[in-house]
Design a protein around this motif. Structure first.
Motif, PDB file in Angstrom:
ATOM      1  N   GLN A 121       0.814  -1.219   0.000  1.00  0.00           N
ATOM      2  CA  GLN A 121       0.000   0.000   0.000  1.00  0.00           C
ATOM      3  C   GLN A 121       0.849   1.271   0.000  1.00  0.00           C
ATOM      4  O   GLN A 121       0.339   2.354  -0.216  1.00  0.00           O
ATOM      5  N   CYS A 122       2.136   1.129   0.256  1.00  0.00           N
ATOM      6  CA  CYS A 122       3.032   2.284   0.381  1.00  0.00           C
ATOM      7  C   CYS A 122       3.639   2.648  -0.973  1.00  0.00           C
ATOM      8  O   CYS A 122       3.789   1.806  -1.841  1.00  0.00           O
ATOM      9  N   ASP A 123       4.011   3.924  -1.102  1.00  0.00           N
ATOM     10  CA  ASP A 123       4.602   4.412  -2.350  1.00  0.00           C
ATOM     11  C   ASP A 123       5.948   3.769  -2.650  1.00  0.00           C
ATOM     12  O   ASP A 123       6.232   3.423  -3.780  1.00  0.00           O
ATOM     13  N   ASP A 124       6.796   3.648  -1.648  1.00  0.00           N
ATOM     14  CA  ASP A 124       8.141   3.112  -1.814  1.00  0.00           C
ATOM     15  C   ASP A 124       8.343   1.998  -0.792  1.00  0.00           C
ATOM     16  O   ASP A 124       8.907   2.231   0.284  1.00  0.00           O
ATOM     17  N   PRO A 125       7.894   0.772  -1.118  1.00  0.00           N
ATOM     18  CA  PRO A 125       7.927  -0.309  -0.136  1.00  0.00           C
ATOM     19  C   PRO A 125       9.308  -0.602   0.450  1.00  0.00           C
ATOM     20  O   PRO A 125       9.431  -0.874   1.639  1.00  0.00           O
ATOM     21  N   SER A 126      10.351  -0.526  -0.356  1.00  0.00           N
ATOM     22  CA  SER A 126      11.680  -0.840   0.180  1.00  0.00           C
ATOM     23  C   SER A 126      12.133   0.224   1.189  1.00  0.00           C
ATOM     24  O   SER A 126      12.733  -0.102   2.216  1.00  0.00           O
ATOM     25  N   ALA A 127      11.849   1.487   0.919  1.00  0.00           N
ATOM     26  CA  ALA A 127      12.207   2.551   1.865  1.00  0.00           C
ATOM     27  C   ALA A 127      11.385   2.428   3.143  1.00  0.00           C
ATOM     28  O   ALA A 127      11.918   2.588   4.252  1.00  0.00           O
ATOM     29  N   VAL A 128      10.100   2.132   3.009  1.00  0.00           N
ATOM     30  CA  VAL A 128       9.241   1.973   4.184  1.00  0.00           C
ATOM     31  C   VAL A 128       9.722   0.804   5.031  1.00  0.00           C
ATOM     32  O   VAL A 128       9.777   0.895   6.263  1.00  0.00           O
ATOM     33  N   LYS A 129      10.109  -0.294   4.377  1.00  0.00           N
ATOM     34  CA  LYS A 129      10.614  -1.450   5.121  1.00  0.00           C
ATOM     35  C   LYS A 129      11.878  -1.080   5.893  1.00  0.00           C
ATOM     36  O   LYS A 129      12.016  -1.409   7.075  1.00  0.00           O
ATOM     37  N   ALA A 130      12.799  -0.378   5.246  1.00  0.00           N
ATOM     38  CA  ALA A 130      14.037   0.035   5.910  1.00  0.00           C
ATOM     39  C   ALA A 130      13.757   0.964   7.082  1.00  0.00           C
ATOM     40  O   ALA A 130      14.331   0.811   8.169  1.00  0.00           O
ATOM     41  N   HIS A 131      12.848   1.927   6.883  1.00  0.00           N
ATOM     42  CA  HIS A 131      12.501   2.864   7.961  1.00  0.00           C
ATOM     43  C   HIS A 131      11.794   2.138   9.107  1.00  0.00           C
ATOM     44  O   HIS A 131      12.020   2.454  10.278  1.00  0.00           O
ATOM     45  N   ALA A 132      10.933   1.173   8.776  1.00  0.00           N
ATOM     46  CA  ALA A 132      10.210   0.431   9.804  1.00  0.00           C
ATOM     47  C   ALA A 132      11.175  -0.390  10.661  1.00  0.00           C
ATOM     48  O   ALA A 132      11.060  -0.404  11.890  1.00  0.00           O
ATOM     49  N   VAL A 133      12.125  -1.045  10.021  1.00  0.00           N
ATOM     50  CA  VAL A 133      13.107  -1.843  10.764  1.00  0.00           C
ATOM     51  C   VAL A 133      13.951  -0.938  11.660  1.00  0.00           C
ATOM     52  O   VAL A 133      14.208  -1.258  12.830  1.00  0.00           O
ATOM     53  N   LYS A 134      14.367   0.195  11.140  1.00  0.00           N
ATOM     54  CA  LYS A 134      15.172   1.132  11.935  1.00  0.00           C
ATOM     55  C   LYS A 134      14.381   1.639  13.150  1.00  0.00           C
ATOM     56  O   LYS A 134      14.913   1.736  14.251  1.00  0.00           O
ATOM     57  N   LEU A 135      13.101   1.947  12.944  1.00  0.00           N
ATOM     58  CA  LEU A 135      12.259   2.403  14.054  1.00  0.00           C
ATOM     59  C   LEU A 135      12.112   1.308  15.103  1.00  0.00           C
ATOM     60  O   LEU A 135      12.244   1.563  16.300  1.00  0.00           O
ATOM     61  N   LEU A 136      11.856   0.075  14.657  1.00  0.00           N
ATOM     62  CA  LEU A 136      11.701  -1.023  15.615  1.00  0.00           C
ATOM     63  C   LEU A 136      12.980  -1.267  16.402  1.00  0.00           C
ATOM     64  O   LEU A 136      12.929  -1.543  17.607  1.00  0.00           O
ATOM     65  N   LYS A 137      14.117  -1.136  15.752  1.00  0.00           N
ATOM     66  CA  LYS A 137      15.389  -1.298  16.468  1.00  0.00           C
ATOM     67  C   LYS A 137      15.556  -0.198  17.519  1.00  0.00           C
ATOM     68  O   LYS A 137      16.048  -0.442  18.609  1.00  0.00           O
TER      69      LYS A 137
END
Length: 189
Positions: free
Chosen positions: A161-177
């Motif tokens: 659903q996101c515009d840039d799935p790879s960037a969102v995935k990277a940002h999500a992982v960084k936030l969770l860490k």
């Protein structure tokens, strides 16, 4: 920064301050059609000006008390108001002064509501939340708002659903860490 920036020395900062005052009614009534086209244009100018000069203006925006209005505008129904506020909040999250000021505000829930309503905002709001997680009070608010299950949901099937799935995935992982450290409520991811 060797010396503090004084707003009175920078006329463009004064203009943006006036735009913040003029845009306040727009931010309060974001669901209504604006009758004044000039106000809409000034709100757009405000977003562009703060996004461009945000680093220099961040301490002033926090001191003038506009953070809560900007945070509310992130989850506005109007796409143009939401887009401008999202960009501004993203820039302001890079400033320690703003993150410090956000500790006392309800800052996570409006960002979470915006990401739920408009998944394209995740590209900007996840790194915003990562910056904000430097403050333990905001980490606590993230747990209270149930941000972690939302981010895990994005990773487990909401990326399309996101515009840039790879960037969102990277940002999500960084936030969770970043949230993985023990919060002040004693919770651990």
């Amino acid at each position: 920064r060797d010396h503090p920036i004084r707003v009175e020395e920078h006329p463009q900062h004064l203009a943006i301050g006036r735009d913040l005052d003029d845009a306040t009614p727009l931010l309060r009534h974001e669901g209504q059609e604006s009758e004044d086209r000039v106000r809409d244009e000034r709100a757009q100018h405000l977003g562009e000006g703060l996004a461009a000069d945000g680093a220099a203006l961040a301490p002033h925006v926090a001191a003038m008390g506009y953070l809560s209005k900007l945070l509310r505008a992130v989850s506005a129904e109007r796409a143009d108001v939401q887009r401008a506020a999202t960009k501004v909040v993203r820039v302001l999250s890079d400033a320690n002064e703003c993150v410090h000021a956000m500790r006392s505000l309800d800052c996570v829930k409006p960002l979470l509501a915006a990401m739920k309503a408009t998944p394209s905002t995740c590209t900007l709001l996840l790194p915003t939340l990562t910056n904000m997680a430097a403050a333990p009070e905001i980490v606590e608010k993230a747990y209270e708002a149930r941000l972690v299950p939302f981010v895990l949901g994005i990773l487990s099937g909401g990326l399309e659903q996101c515009d840039d799935p790879s960037a969102v995935k990277a940002h999500a992982v960084k936030l969770l860490k970043k949230l993985e450290i023990i919060s002040s409520t004693g919770q651990l991811l």
